[in-house]
Scaffold this active site. Structure first.
Site, PDB file in Angstrom:
ATOM      1  CE  LYS A 262      -2.869   2.666   3.225  1.00 14.11           C
ATOM      2  NZ  LYS A 262      -3.457   2.705   4.583  1.00 14.11           N
ATOM      3  CG  ASP A 267      -5.360   8.412   4.480  1.00 16.37           C
ATOM      4  OD1 ASP A 267      -6.270   8.938   3.804  1.00 16.37           O
ATOM      5  OD2 ASP A 267      -5.560   7.471   5.275  1.00 16.37           O
ATOM      6  CE  LYS A 274      -6.107   9.181   7.838  1.00 15.67           C
ATOM      7  NZ  LYS A 274      -6.538   8.058   8.681  1.00 15.67           N
ATOM      8  CG  ASP A 285      -1.782   5.470   5.194  1.00 13.06           C
ATOM      9  OD1 ASP A 285      -1.582   4.458   5.894  1.00 13.06           O
ATOM     10  OD2 ASP A 285      -2.892   5.759   4.725  1.00 13.06           O
ATOM     11  CD  GLU A 346      -6.622   5.287   2.780  1.00 15.37           C
ATOM     12  OE1 GLU A 346      -5.458   5.013   3.100  1.00 15.37           O
ATOM     13  OE2 GLU A 346      -7.521   5.504   3.621  1.00 15.37           O
ATOM     14  NE  ARG A 348     -10.358  -1.144   4.552  1.00 10.71           N
ATOM     15  CZ  ARG A 348     -10.831  -1.226   5.799  1.00 10.71           C
ATOM     16  NH1 ARG A 348     -11.996  -1.820   6.036  1.00 10.71           N
ATOM     17  NH2 ARG A 348     -10.164  -0.703   6.809  1.00 10.71           N
TER      18      ARG A 348
END
Length: 500
Positions: A262, A267, A274, A285, A346, A348
């Site tokens: 990933k 993010d 967030k 991330d 996101e 996944r």
């Protein structure tokens, strides 16, 4: 990166006297130094001083500096090795890191280490010092004292053939250089490292060591129907990228091992925004992708006899008028539809297409994905203790757990089960990207989501959200990015899948 070299213990005291500091080890409760006689007539004097300190008895990582042993004699630093029966590779790594930190704190430029151990342990002491020497200081205009590097050279004296120890260390150094690369990528600010620039950095760095690197743009991903991945990045001005890395060191007929990462370079959470406090951490991330880059570089740098492929999906999850909305439905590369209920779940979505792409294009013998996927795994396992492991294959899961214990990058297996899988069923699509049926098990439902994009291939998912960044630092890693996963996967490959 610190310069580490090796000499034989028989080189003699005259060589040791030329150094600024001599580091010597002692096991807990022992009445002698682990120098194998290298310090000749000085042992008794050193032990007399050591025995005079009731607070020092050789416990693991205890440090006792001795100054002025004799006129013009180097400073002696005695380091506790703990119980002799417990001293192994991981303890050696930590001792090396402690030695580096102590000597750098003392502002010495060079030192010699005299610890009477076998070749593998000697190499790991040097490796621990190397790992601890990582610095990410490129954005300081003026180096502050606490960020300064003083120790530049370490010489380890070994009872074994120094060429043998050097050969072992060089393999470790290749891994260490890759960990430094991964740590550096994770440390970069998101205005510098974003999908396009990150892809170029990967290409430049891995091409140097013989990895074949291909970078694919959004048009390529659209042509392959990778709309789950592309949906994550559609709210950003930064264009998404897919990077494929290949190392062919094994037999031509052998299917590769696949590593999938990933790579969310920043993010915000998207429209499911967030909180502002702590959002600055979201530059890391993409740590899963950095670990994939790191293991691919390691395999190539040490000429591993294995075929491997690394695939990373690189996106920025941002917010504008075109951003993905909660309740959007996207069609993944697999053909399965996904109701996106939370745009902050996101990672996944990125992995869903990256995993399917990897299977379709490379027919791997197994897949391991790495991702800072869920905060829930940190709640379950804490920070910097264990990464969460999920798998559809018991044998491979156990191999990784063993590799984790041996490398010190530990894993804890969590369940996959139909009872959790049904929690991500959607009323309007094949699945939804989060569970809305009660609370809890978020790491498990995320793994269940990924499993729906695994098509008959042995697969392991590593949730490294609690392992990618260390807020305090350890013996072998300063505060910041850890490069977690590179040592684990290198041990996994060399122990179980590499031709020897």
């Amino acid at each position: 990166m610190i310069n580490v070299s090796f000499l034989g213990l028989m080189s003699g005291i005259s060589v040791l006297l030329k150094t600024t500091v001599i580091v010597v080890g002692i096991f807990e409760g022992s009445n002698h130094l682990e120098d194998n006689g290298a310090l000749e007539g000085y042992n008794d004097k050193i032990m007399e001083i050591v025995n005079g300190y009731q607070s020092f008895d050789g416990k693991f990582a205890e440090v006792l500096p001795i100054i002025g042993l004799e006129k013009d004699f180097p400073v002696v630093v005695v380091i506790g090795l703990g119980k002799s029966e417990d001293f192994d590779e991981n303890k050696a790594l930590k001792v090396g890191g402690v030695i580096y930190s102590e000597l750098n704190r003392m502002k010495v430029p060079d030192a010699s280490i005299v610890i009477n151990t076998d070749s593998n342990v000697s190499a790991n002491i040097g490796y621990g010092a190397l790992l601890r020497s990582f610095k990410f200081d490129k954005y300081f205009v003026e180096k502050k004292d606490k960020n300064s590097v003083y120790l530049n050279k370490l010489v380890l004296f070994s009872k074994n053939d120094p060429q043998e120890v050097t050969a072992l260390f060089n393999d470790l150094k290749a891994e260490g250089e890759s960990i430094f690369l991964a740590r550096s990528f994770v440390s970069e600010p998101p205005n510098i490292l974003y999908p396009e620039t990150y892809a170029q950095m990967i290409y430049e760095e891995l091409s140097k060591v013989g990895v074949t690197v291909e970078v694919f743009d959004e048009d390529y991903m659209k042509a392959n129907q990778m709309m789950a991945l592309l949906g994550v990045g559609q709210g950003s001005a930064k264009k998404s990228r897919l990077v494929v890395m290949k190392w062919n060191g094994g037999d031509e007929s052998e299917s590769p091992i696949a590593f999938v990462g990933k790579g969310v370079t920043f993010d915000t959470g998207g429209i499911s925004l967030k909180p502002s406090k702590g959002m600055w951490d979201m530059k890391y991330d993409m740590a899963g992708s950095a670990s994939v880059v790191g293991i691919m570089r390691t395999l190539a740098a040490r000429k591993a006899k294995v075929n491997a492929v690394g695939v990373v999906g690189l996106v920025e999850n941002s917010v504008d008028g075109n951003a993905q909305r909660p309740s959007d439905v996207v069609i993944s590369m697999s053909g399965q539809t996904i109701e996106v209920l939370n745009t902050d779940a996101e990672g996944r979505l990125v992995l869903a297409d990256a995993l399917w792409y990897t299977q379709e294009m490379f027919t791997p013998k197994l897949m391991v994905d790495l991702a800072t996927l869920t905060g829930a795994v940190v709640v379950a396992l804490g920070n910097n203790q264990y990464a969460g492991l999920f798998s559809n294959d018991d044998a491979i899961a156990n191999q990784l757990i063993v590799a984790g214990n041996e490398s010190g990058e530990k894993l804890w297996r969590l369940p996959l089960d139909e009872a959790y899988d049904k929690l991500i069923d959607s009323s309007i699509a094949d699945m939804q990207n989060i569970s809305t049926k009660g609370y809890g098990a978020d790491s498990i439902t995320a793994a269940q989501f990924l499993q729906r994009f695994v098509n008959g291939v042995p697969w392991v998912h590593l949730d490294i959200a609690g392992m990618a960044w260390d807020y305090e630092g350890t013996e072998i890693c300063p505060k910041g990015a850890t490069g977690f996963g590179v040592r684990l996967l290198n041990r996994f490959v060399s122990k179980y899948y590499e031709s020897h």
